[in-house]
Motif scaffolding. Structure first.
Motif, mmCIF file in Angstrom:
data_model
loop_
_atom_site.group_PDB
_atom_site.id
_atom_site.type_symbol
_atom_site.label_atom_id
_atom_site.label_comp_id
_atom_site.label_asym_id
_atom_site.label_seq_id
_atom_site.Cartn_x
_atom_site.Cartn_y
_atom_site.Cartn_z
ATOM 1 N N ALA A 154 13.446 2.503 -31.857
ATOM 2 C CA ALA A 154 12.263 2.240 -32.256
ATOM 3 C C ALA A 154 11.177 2.338 -31.604
ATOM 4 C CB ALA A 154 12.567 0.526 -32.362
ATOM 5 N N GLN A 155 9.978 2.654 -31.969
ATOM 6 C CA GLN A 155 8.790 3.117 -31.254
ATOM 7 C C GLN A 155 8.020 1.919 -30.919
ATOM 8 O OE1 GLN A 155 9.645 4.050 -34.242
ATOM 9 N NE2 GLN A 155 7.751 4.042 -35.616
ATOM 10 N N ARG A 156 7.156 1.846 -29.689
ATOM 11 C CA ARG A 156 6.379 0.698 -29.046
ATOM 12 C C ARG A 156 5.310 1.625 -28.432
ATOM 13 N NH1 ARG A 156 8.104 -4.556 -27.023
ATOM 14 N NH2 ARG A 156 6.338 -5.005 -25.566
ATOM 15 N N VAL A 157 4.276 0.599 -28.497
ATOM 16 C CA VAL A 157 2.970 1.223 -27.963
ATOM 17 C C VAL A 157 2.340 -0.102 -27.110
ATOM 18 C CG1 VAL A 157 0.279 1.875 -28.367
ATOM 19 C CG2 VAL A 157 2.407 2.849 -29.768
ATOM 20 N N THR A 158 2.108 0.438 -25.896
ATOM 21 C CA THR A 158 1.560 -0.674 -25.110
ATOM 22 C C THR A 158 0.209 -0.381 -24.526
ATOM 23 O OG1 THR A 158 3.856 -0.992 -24.561
ATOM 24 C CG2 THR A 158 2.170 -1.994 -23.105
ATOM 25 N N GLN A 159 -0.711 -1.338 -24.700
ATOM 26 C CA GLN A 159 -1.721 -1.144 -24.163
ATOM 27 C C GLN A 159 -2.255 -2.470 -23.099
ATOM 28 O OE1 GLN A 159 -4.024 -0.133 -28.284
ATOM 29 N NE2 GLN A 159 -5.627 0.026 -26.617
ATOM 30 N N PRO A 160 -2.271 -1.998 -21.786
ATOM 31 C CA PRO A 160 -1.972 -3.348 -20.791
ATOM 32 C C PRO A 160 -3.173 -4.065 -20.712
ATOM 33 C CG PRO A 160 -1.803 -1.039 -19.838
ATOM 34 C CD PRO A 160 -1.974 -0.658 -21.180
ATOM 35 N N GLU A 161 -4.441 -3.619 -21.110
ATOM 36 C CA GLU A 161 -5.795 -4.325 -20.865
ATOM 37 C C GLU A 161 -6.119 -4.923 -21.958
ATOM 38 O OE1 GLU A 161 -6.969 -0.912 -17.414
ATOM 39 O OE2 GLU A 161 -6.780 -0.592 -19.556
ATOM 40 N N LYS A 162 -6.090 -6.119 -22.327
ATOM 41 C CA LYS A 162 -6.903 -6.823 -23.607
ATOM 42 C C LYS A 162 -8.311 -6.438 -23.498
ATOM 43 C CE LYS A 162 -3.743 -9.789 -25.721
ATOM 44 N NZ LYS A 162 -3.651 -10.922 -26.191
ATOM 45 N N LEU A 163 -8.797 -6.577 -22.327
ATOM 46 C CA LEU A 163 -10.440 -6.774 -22.046
ATOM 47 C C LEU A 163 -10.700 -5.712 -21.041
ATOM 48 C CD1 LEU A 163 -10.955 -10.358 -21.945
ATOM 49 C CD2 LEU A 163 -11.442 -8.900 -24.131
ATOM 50 N N LEU A 164 -11.676 -4.790 -21.387
ATOM 51 C CA LEU A 164 -12.053 -3.845 -20.113
ATOM 52 C C LEU A 164 -13.755 -4.054 -20.094
ATOM 53 C CD1 LEU A 164 -11.233 -1.776 -17.920
ATOM 54 C CD2 LEU A 164 -11.321 -0.149 -19.769
ATOM 55 N N SER A 165 -14.297 -4.035 -18.923
ATOM 56 C CA SER A 165 -15.868 -4.351 -18.832
ATOM 57 C C SER A 165 -16.315 -3.317 -17.884
ATOM 58 C CB SER A 165 -16.124 -5.525 -18.543
ATOM 59 O OG SER A 165 -17.525 -5.594 -18.441
ATOM 60 N N VAL A 166 -17.340 -2.238 -18.221
ATOM 61 C CA VAL A 166 -17.803 -1.437 -17.372
ATOM 62 C C VAL A 166 -19.129 -1.529 -17.303
ATOM 63 C CG1 VAL A 166 -15.624 0.101 -17.424
ATOM 64 C CG2 VAL A 166 -17.376 0.417 -18.880
ATOM 65 N N PHE A 167 -19.881 -0.663 -16.517
ATOM 66 C CA PHE A 167 -21.372 -0.611 -16.469
ATOM 67 C C PHE A 167 -21.762 0.613 -17.344
ATOM 68 C CE2 PHE A 167 -23.094 -4.343 -15.006
ATOM 69 C CZ PHE A 167 -22.360 -4.735 -13.815
ATOM 70 N N LYS A 168 -22.829 0.788 -17.960
ATOM 71 C CA LYS A 168 -23.271 2.021 -18.621
ATOM 72 C C LYS A 168 -23.379 3.231 -17.729
ATOM 73 C CE LYS A 168 -27.539 3.772 -20.577
ATOM 74 N NZ LYS A 168 -28.954 3.329 -21.157
ATOM 75 N N GLY A 169 -22.916 4.219 -17.911
ATOM 76 C CA GLY A 169 -22.599 5.434 -16.943
ATOM 77 C C GLY A 169 -21.488 5.676 -16.075
ATOM 78 N N ALA A 170 -20.915 4.441 -16.077
ATOM 79 C CA ALA A 170 -19.734 4.566 -15.389
ATOM 80 C C ALA A 170 -18.522 5.057 -16.221
ATOM 81 C CB ALA A 170 -19.240 3.017 -14.749
ATOM 82 N N PRO A 171 -17.454 5.711 -15.351
ATOM 83 C CA PRO A 171 -16.282 6.214 -16.197
ATOM 84 C C PRO A 171 -15.594 5.054 -16.793
ATOM 85 C CG PRO A 171 -15.850 6.339 -13.745
ATOM 86 C CD PRO A 171 -17.411 5.800 -13.976
ATOM 87 N N VAL A 172 -14.769 5.425 -17.730
ATOM 88 C CA VAL A 172 -14.014 4.488 -18.413
ATOM 89 C C VAL A 172 -12.321 5.239 -18.575
ATOM 90 C CG1 VAL A 172 -14.701 4.826 -20.891
ATOM 91 C CG2 VAL A 172 -13.893 2.655 -20.201
ATOM 92 N N GLU A 173 -11.484 4.335 -18.574
ATOM 93 C CA GLU A 173 -10.360 4.819 -18.998
ATOM 94 C C GLU A 173 -9.582 3.820 -19.772
ATOM 95 O OE1 GLU A 173 -7.128 5.581 -15.968
ATOM 96 O OE2 GLU A 173 -6.774 7.681 -17.043
ATOM 97 N N LEU A 174 -9.078 3.860 -20.861
ATOM 98 C CA LEU A 174 -8.121 2.917 -21.642
ATOM 99 C C LEU A 174 -7.011 3.430 -21.531
ATOM 100 C CD1 LEU A 174 -11.353 3.031 -23.138
ATOM 101 C CD2 LEU A 174 -10.278 1.202 -24.435
ATOM 102 N N LYS A 175 -5.913 2.368 -21.234
ATOM 103 C CA LYS A 175 -4.679 3.175 -20.739
ATOM 104 C C LYS A 175 -3.822 2.684 -22.205
ATOM 105 C CE LYS A 175 -3.895 2.541 -15.818
ATOM 106 N NZ LYS A 175 -5.601 2.946 -15.631
ATOM 107 N N CYS A 176 -2.837 3.717 -22.413
ATOM 108 C CA CYS A 176 -1.859 3.748 -23.328
ATOM 109 C C CYS A 176 -0.621 4.230 -22.947
ATOM 110 C CB CYS A 176 -2.303 4.171 -24.660
ATOM 111 S SG CYS A 176 -1.185 4.573 -26.077
#
Lengths: 113, 113
Positions: free
Chosen positions: B1-23
């Motif tokens: 069976a397949q499963r997908v995990t996104q460990p962060e429910k919420l992510l907050s950054v400032f404009k211009g900052a790098p962002v990484e959403l994990k999967c």
């Protein structure tokens, strides 16, 4: 850009009533899907439809659910006797190819009271 | 069976900052991975698919089979990037079946001014 259209956007129904959620997929698409999202939970697959028959369904898609493509353009999801736990956002999607890259509709919010 | 995990429910950054959403995913076969985005009260929209290796709205994602990850990145976040982001996996389907998507739980990204 072509869109998948869903109606109504919001439906309130009494427990035990039948509901039909309607979708108009993109005209040259061949694969059709229903997903649902209970508030605060993940988007879950319900059923896929190809060549006028169900090609795959999930454990959620029990005998209370059925799908139809009655006239070559509409794609409907029927819930025969709604339960409180059927309250969710229902998304229709379609794709031209077999895998992924779907176009989703804007959803129907179903509230069972 | 397949499963997908996104460990962060919420992510907050400032404009211009790098962002990484994990999967991260688990699937024994050869999956196809996607990122979908949902702006406030709008439909799910396909953002990226790993097979096309493209950059949309400045976002990129690389499939790392060794780490079974498909993280979404953007070097300089913009306020209009604020949205819910879903990672999804499509397993290999049969010739006549549309392929179901398995979604992660989503990450709500907020980009602050």
């Amino acid at each position: 850009e072509p869109e998948v259209t869903q109606t109504p956007s919001h439906q309130v129904t009494q427990m035990g009533q039948e509901v039909i959620l309607r979708c108009v997929p993109i005209s040259n698409h061949l694969y059709f899907y229903w997903y649902r999202q209970i508030l605060g939970q993940k988007v879950e697959f319900l059923v896929s439809f190809y060549n006028n028959e169900i090609s795959e369904k999930s454990e959620i898609f029990d005998d209370q659910f059925s799908v139809e493509r009655p006239d070559g353009s509409n794609f409907t999801l029927k819930i025969r006797s709604t339960k409180l736990e059927d309250s969710a956002m229902y998304f229709c999607a379609s794709s031209v190819r077999q895998w992924g890259g779907y176009t989703f509709g804007s959803g129907t919010r179903l509230t069972v009271v | 069976a397949q499963r997908v995990t996104q460990p962060e429910k919420l992510l907050s950054v400032f404009k211009g900052a790098p962002v990484e959403l994990k999967c991260n995913y688990s699937y024994s076969g050869s999956p196809e991975l996607f990122w979908y985005v949902q702006y406030s009260r709008q439909r799910l929209q396909l953002l990226l698919r790993h097979i096309s290796r493209e950059s949309i709205k400045g976002f990129t994602a690389d499939l790392n089979k060794g780490e079974t990850s498909f993280h979404l990145k953007k070097p300089f976040a913009q306020e209009e990037d604020s949205a819910m982001y879903y990672c999804a996996l499509s397993a290999e389907g049969g010739e006549t079946s549309g392929s179901r998507l398995t979604f992660g739980e989503g990450t709500q990204l907020t980009v602050n001014p």
